[in-house]
Design a protein around this motif. Structure first.
Motif, PDB file in Angstrom:
ATOM      1  N   TRP A 181       0.784  -1.364  -0.018  1.00 43.69           N
ATOM      2  CA  TRP A 181       0.085   0.028  -0.173  1.00 43.69           C
ATOM      3  C   TRP A 181       0.790   1.175   0.171  1.00 43.69           C
ATOM      4  O   TRP A 181       0.523   2.401  -0.665  1.00 43.69           O
ATOM      5  N   ALA A 182       2.081   1.242   0.752  1.00 44.27           N
ATOM      6  CA  ALA A 182       2.952   2.294   0.789  1.00 44.27           C
ATOM      7  C   ALA A 182       3.591   2.455  -0.716  1.00 44.27           C
ATOM      8  O   ALA A 182       4.105   3.597  -1.193  1.00 44.27           O
ATOM      9  N   PHE A 183       3.876   1.590  -1.132  1.00 46.69           N
ATOM     10  CA  PHE A 183       4.618   1.315  -2.682  1.00 46.69           C
ATOM     11  C   PHE A 183       3.412   1.979  -3.486  1.00 46.69           C
ATOM     12  O   PHE A 183       4.056   2.794  -4.391  1.00 46.69           O
ATOM     13  N   ALA A 184       2.365   1.778  -3.528  1.00 49.78           N
ATOM     14  CA  ALA A 184       1.587   2.315  -4.443  1.00 49.78           C
ATOM     15  C   ALA A 184       1.489   3.911  -4.298  1.00 49.78           C
ATOM     16  O   ALA A 184       1.477   5.022  -5.238  1.00 49.78           O
ATOM     17  N   SER A 185       1.630   4.331  -2.999  1.00 48.51           N
ATOM     18  CA  SER A 185       1.652   5.932  -2.700  1.00 48.51           C
ATOM     19  C   SER A 185       2.956   6.444  -2.982  1.00 48.51           C
ATOM     20  O   SER A 185       3.173   7.565  -3.489  1.00 48.51           O
ATOM     21  N   LYS A 223      -4.921  -5.895  -8.408  1.00 44.15           N
ATOM     22  CA  LYS A 223      -5.959  -6.170  -9.473  1.00 44.15           C
ATOM     23  C   LYS A 223      -7.327  -6.318  -8.729  1.00 44.15           C
ATOM     24  O   LYS A 223      -8.432  -5.851  -9.513  1.00 44.15           O
ATOM     25  N   SER A 224      -7.393  -6.716  -7.486  1.00 40.06           N
ATOM     26  CA  SER A 224      -8.677  -6.618  -6.614  1.00 40.06           C
ATOM     27  C   SER A 224      -9.345  -5.195  -6.754  1.00 40.06           C
ATOM     28  O   SER A 224     -10.421  -4.798  -6.262  1.00 40.06           O
ATOM     29  N   MET A 225      -8.280  -4.409  -6.488  1.00 33.22           N
ATOM     30  CA  MET A 225      -8.631  -2.820  -6.675  1.00 33.22           C
ATOM     31  C   MET A 225      -8.760  -2.092  -7.976  1.00 33.22           C
ATOM     32  O   MET A 225      -8.574  -0.747  -7.807  1.00 33.22           O
ATOM     33  N   ALA A 226      -9.064  -3.031  -9.123  1.00 32.97           N
ATOM     34  CA  ALA A 226      -8.877  -2.250 -10.077  1.00 32.97           C
ATOM     35  C   ALA A 226      -9.935  -1.075 -10.238  1.00 32.97           C
ATOM     36  O   ALA A 226     -11.178  -1.373  -9.801  1.00 32.97           O
ATOM     37  N   GLY A 227      -9.346  -0.008 -11.093  1.00 33.25           N
ATOM     38  CA  GLY A 227     -10.311   1.182 -11.216  1.00 33.25           C
ATOM     39  C   GLY A 227      -9.942   2.333 -10.193  1.00 33.25           C
ATOM     40  O   GLY A 227     -10.277   3.272 -10.267  1.00 33.25           O
ATOM     41  N   ILE A 228      -9.060   1.942  -9.402  1.00 36.63           N
ATOM     42  CA  ILE A 228      -8.382   2.891  -8.222  1.00 36.63           C
ATOM     43  C   ILE A 228      -7.164   3.285  -8.750  1.00 36.63           C
ATOM     44  O   ILE A 228      -6.311   2.333  -8.921  1.00 36.63           O
ATOM     45  N   THR A 229      -6.991   4.469  -9.282  1.00 37.60           N
ATOM     46  CA  THR A 229      -5.729   4.851  -9.960  1.00 37.60           C
ATOM     47  C   THR A 229      -4.431   4.596  -9.482  1.00 37.60           C
ATOM     48  O   THR A 229      -3.607   3.963 -10.196  1.00 37.60           O
ATOM     49  N   TYR A 267      -3.595   1.934  -7.341  1.00 42.50           N
ATOM     50  CA  TYR A 267      -3.310   0.696  -7.487  1.00 42.50           C
ATOM     51  C   TYR A 267      -3.430   0.013  -8.883  1.00 42.50           C
ATOM     52  O   TYR A 267      -2.541  -0.853  -9.161  1.00 42.50           O
ATOM     53  N   ASP A 268      -4.029   0.834 -10.023  1.00 42.95           N
ATOM     54  CA  ASP A 268      -3.786   0.443 -11.090  1.00 42.95           C
ATOM     55  C   ASP A 268      -2.366   0.660 -11.603  1.00 42.95           C
ATOM     56  O   ASP A 268      -1.634   0.058 -12.494  1.00 42.95           O
ATOM     57  N   ASN A 269      -2.040   1.973 -11.263  1.00 44.87           N
ATOM     58  CA  ASN A 269      -0.585   2.532 -11.513  1.00 44.87           C
ATOM     59  C   ASN A 269       0.434   1.347 -11.071  1.00 44.87           C
ATOM     60  O   ASN A 269       1.571   1.249 -11.574  1.00 44.87           O
ATOM     61  N   ALA A 270       0.351   1.063  -9.741  1.00 44.28           N
ATOM     62  CA  ALA A 270       1.150   0.115  -8.951  1.00 44.28           C
ATOM     63  C   ALA A 270       1.268  -1.245  -9.960  1.00 44.28           C
ATOM     64  O   ALA A 270       2.317  -1.689 -10.086  1.00 44.28           O
ATOM     65  N   LEU A 271       0.153  -1.623 -10.408  1.00 36.73           N
ATOM     66  CA  LEU A 271       0.228  -2.853 -11.203  1.00 36.73           C
ATOM     67  C   LEU A 271       1.021  -2.857 -12.326  1.00 36.73           C
ATOM     68  O   LEU A 271       1.810  -3.523 -12.723  1.00 36.73           O
ATOM     69  N   ARG A 272       0.755  -1.639 -13.165  1.00 35.14           N
ATOM     70  CA  ARG A 272       1.232  -1.380 -14.328  1.00 35.14           C
ATOM     71  C   ARG A 272       2.914  -1.268 -14.278  1.00 35.14           C
ATOM     72  O   ARG A 272       3.537  -1.679 -14.942  1.00 35.14           O
ATOM     73  N   CYS A 273       3.016  -0.587 -13.262  1.00 30.86           N
ATOM     74  CA  CYS A 273       4.663  -0.408 -12.721  1.00 30.86           C
ATOM     75  C   CYS A 273       5.212  -1.757 -12.676  1.00 30.86           C
ATOM     76  O   CYS A 273       6.485  -1.972 -13.284  1.00 30.86           O
ATOM     77  N   ILE A 274       4.768  -2.618 -12.130  1.00 31.83           N
ATOM     78  CA  ILE A 274       5.341  -4.205 -11.882  1.00 31.83           C
ATOM     79  C   ILE A 274       5.447  -4.739 -13.012  1.00 31.83           C
ATOM     80  O   ILE A 274       6.307  -5.315 -13.458  1.00 31.83           O
ATOM     81  N   GLU A 275       4.365  -4.515 -13.930  1.00 36.93           N
ATOM     82  CA  GLU A 275       4.266  -5.294 -15.015  1.00 36.93           C
ATOM     83  C   GLU A 275       5.444  -4.713 -15.941  1.00 36.93           C
ATOM     84  O   GLU A 275       6.306  -5.434 -16.614  1.00 36.93           O
ATOM     85  N   SER A 276       5.702  -3.293 -16.240  1.00 37.62           N
ATOM     86  CA  SER A 276       6.659  -2.866 -16.892  1.00 37.62           C
ATOM     87  C   SER A 276       7.967  -3.032 -16.349  1.00 37.62           C
ATOM     88  O   SER A 276       8.917  -3.200 -17.377  1.00 37.62           O
ATOM     89  N   ARG A 277       8.325  -2.743 -15.230  1.00 33.95           N
ATOM     90  CA  ARG A 277       9.529  -3.041 -14.722  1.00 33.95           C
ATOM     91  C   ARG A 277      10.126  -4.419 -14.447  1.00 33.95           C
ATOM     92  O   ARG A 277      11.170  -4.786 -14.496  1.00 33.95           O
ATOM     93  N   CYS A 278       9.269  -5.406 -14.456  1.00 32.46           N
ATOM     94  CA  CYS A 278       9.495  -6.694 -14.455  1.00 32.46           C
ATOM     95  C   CYS A 278       9.266  -7.558 -15.736  1.00 32.46           C
ATOM     96  O   CYS A 278       9.515  -8.927 -15.463  1.00 32.46           O
ATOM     97  N   GLY A 279       8.859  -6.847 -16.656  1.00 32.46           N
ATOM     98  CA  GLY A 279       8.373  -7.562 -17.821  1.00 32.46           C
ATOM     99  C   GLY A 279       7.375  -8.739 -17.798  1.00 32.46           C
ATOM    100  O   GLY A 279       7.669  -9.949 -18.307  1.00 32.46           O
ATOM    101  N   VAL A 280       6.393  -8.601 -17.112  1.00 32.36           N
ATOM    102  CA  VAL A 280       5.282  -9.321 -16.589  1.00 32.36           C
ATOM    103  C   VAL A 280       4.085  -8.748 -17.093  1.00 32.36           C
ATOM    104  O   VAL A 280       3.927  -7.522 -17.042  1.00 32.36           O
ATOM    105  N   ALA A 281       2.833  -9.577 -17.512  1.00 30.66           N
ATOM    106  CA  ALA A 281       1.696  -9.175 -17.816  1.00 30.66           C
ATOM    107  C   ALA A 281       0.636 -10.023 -16.927  1.00 30.66           C
ATOM    108  O   ALA A 281       0.821 -11.135 -17.053  1.00 30.66           O
ATOM    109  N   PHE A 282      -0.326  -9.280 -16.470  1.00 30.88           N
ATOM    110  CA  PHE A 282      -1.126 -10.059 -15.654  1.00 30.88           C
ATOM    111  C   PHE A 282      -2.538 -10.176 -16.321  1.00 30.88           C
ATOM    112  O   PHE A 282      -3.170  -9.098 -16.749  1.00 30.88           O
ATOM    113  N   SER A 283      -2.885 -11.218 -16.714  1.00 27.98           N
ATOM    114  CA  SER A 283      -4.243 -11.445 -17.498  1.00 27.98           C
ATOM    115  C   SER A 283      -5.472 -11.072 -16.660  1.00 27.98           C
ATOM    116  O   SER A 283      -5.086 -11.282 -15.272  1.00 27.98           O
ATOM    117  N   LYS A 284      -6.683 -10.961 -17.099  1.00 21.77           N
ATOM    118  CA  LYS A 284      -7.691 -10.579 -16.176  1.00 21.77           C
ATOM    119  C   LYS A 284      -8.230 -11.835 -15.314  1.00 21.77           C
ATOM    120  O   LYS A 284      -8.627 -11.758 -14.290  1.00 21.77           O
TER     121      LYS A 284
END
Length: 178
Positions: free
Chosen positions: A119-123, A151-157, A159-176
Motif C-alpha cells: 500500500w505504501a508502494f502504491a503511494s 488487481k482486486s482494487m482495479a479502477g482505483i488509479t 493501484y492500477d498504476n502500481a500494477l502497471r509499474c510492476i508489469e513494466s519494470r519486471c516484464g510481466v503481464a497479468f491477465s484478467k
C-alpha cells in the motif's frame, strides 16, 4: 521430567520450522515461480518475520510484499517520499545472522533490498511522480499477492498504476483471469 519436556520442545521447534519453510517454499513470485529471497548476505535481514522473504503472513496488515532496492540511486528515497522516518538509510541485523550460527546478531548491515508495504508502494509511485521516478524493484522477490491485491482494487488509479509499474519494470503481464 525436564529431559522429556526438552525433547518435546525440540520436536515442536522442528515441526514449526518445517511448517515455516513449507510456507516460504509454497509462496509464489510475480512470475508464478518460487518466491526468491529479498535480502541477501551483506545487507539487513528483511521480511515481516525477518526471514529474508516478502511472504504473505496473516497479521501483516501492511502486506510487505514488494521487494525494492533501497540502495539504488534512481528515484526518490522511499522513506522520504512516503513520509516515514528514514529507516531506509539505517542499518539493522544482518541477513547472515539468520543462516550462520557464528554470525553475531549484534552485527548490523545497511538496509538494501527490503520488503515494503504494498500500500505504501502504491503511494510511493503516486508521490514520486510515476514508475520511472522510483528506486529499482527486485522482481523475483515480489510476492504474487501484491499483484492480486492490486488487481482486486482495479479502477482505483494508484493501484492500477502500481500494477502497471510492476508489469513494466519486471516484464510481466497479468491477465484478467489471474
Amino acid at each position: 521430567m525436564r529431559r522429556i519436556f526438552n525433547t518435546r520442545l525440540n520436536f515442536i521447534c522442528v515441526v514449526l520450522t518445517i511448517f515455516n519453510l513449507h510456507h516460504v517454499w509454497s509462496s509464489e513470485n510475480i512470475y508464478g515461480e518460487t518466491l526468491e529471497q529479498c535480502s541477501h548476505s551483506g545487507m539487513a535481514l528483511t521480511g515481516y518475520t525477518r526471514d529474508g522473504y516478502c511472504t504473505d503472513i496473516n497479521g501483516d496488515t501492511g502486506s510487505h510484499h514488494i521487494c525494492i532496492d533501497l540502495s539504488s540511486t534512481t528515484g526518490g528515497n522511499f522513506c522520504s517520499v512516503t513520509g516515514q522516518s528514514d529507516w531506509c538509510s539505517s542499518s539493522m541485523t544482518c541477513h547472515d545472522a539468520l543462516f550462520d550460527e557464528e554470525e553475531d546478531e549484534d552485527n548490523y548491515c545497511p538496509v538494501q533490498d527490503w520488503c515494503v508495504c504494498q500500500w505504501a508502494f502504491a503511494s510511493y509511485l503516486q508521490y514520486a511522480g510515476g514508475c520511472d521516478k522510483i528506486q529499482d524493484l527486485v522482481c523475483e522477490a515480489i510476492n504474487m499477492q501484491a499483484a492480486l491485491a492490486y488487481k482486486s482494487m482495479a479502477g482505483i488509479t494508484k493501484y492500477d498504476n502500481a500494477l502497471r509499474c510492476i508489469e513494466s519494470r519486471c516484464g510481466v503481464a497479468f491477465s484478467k483471469e489471474q
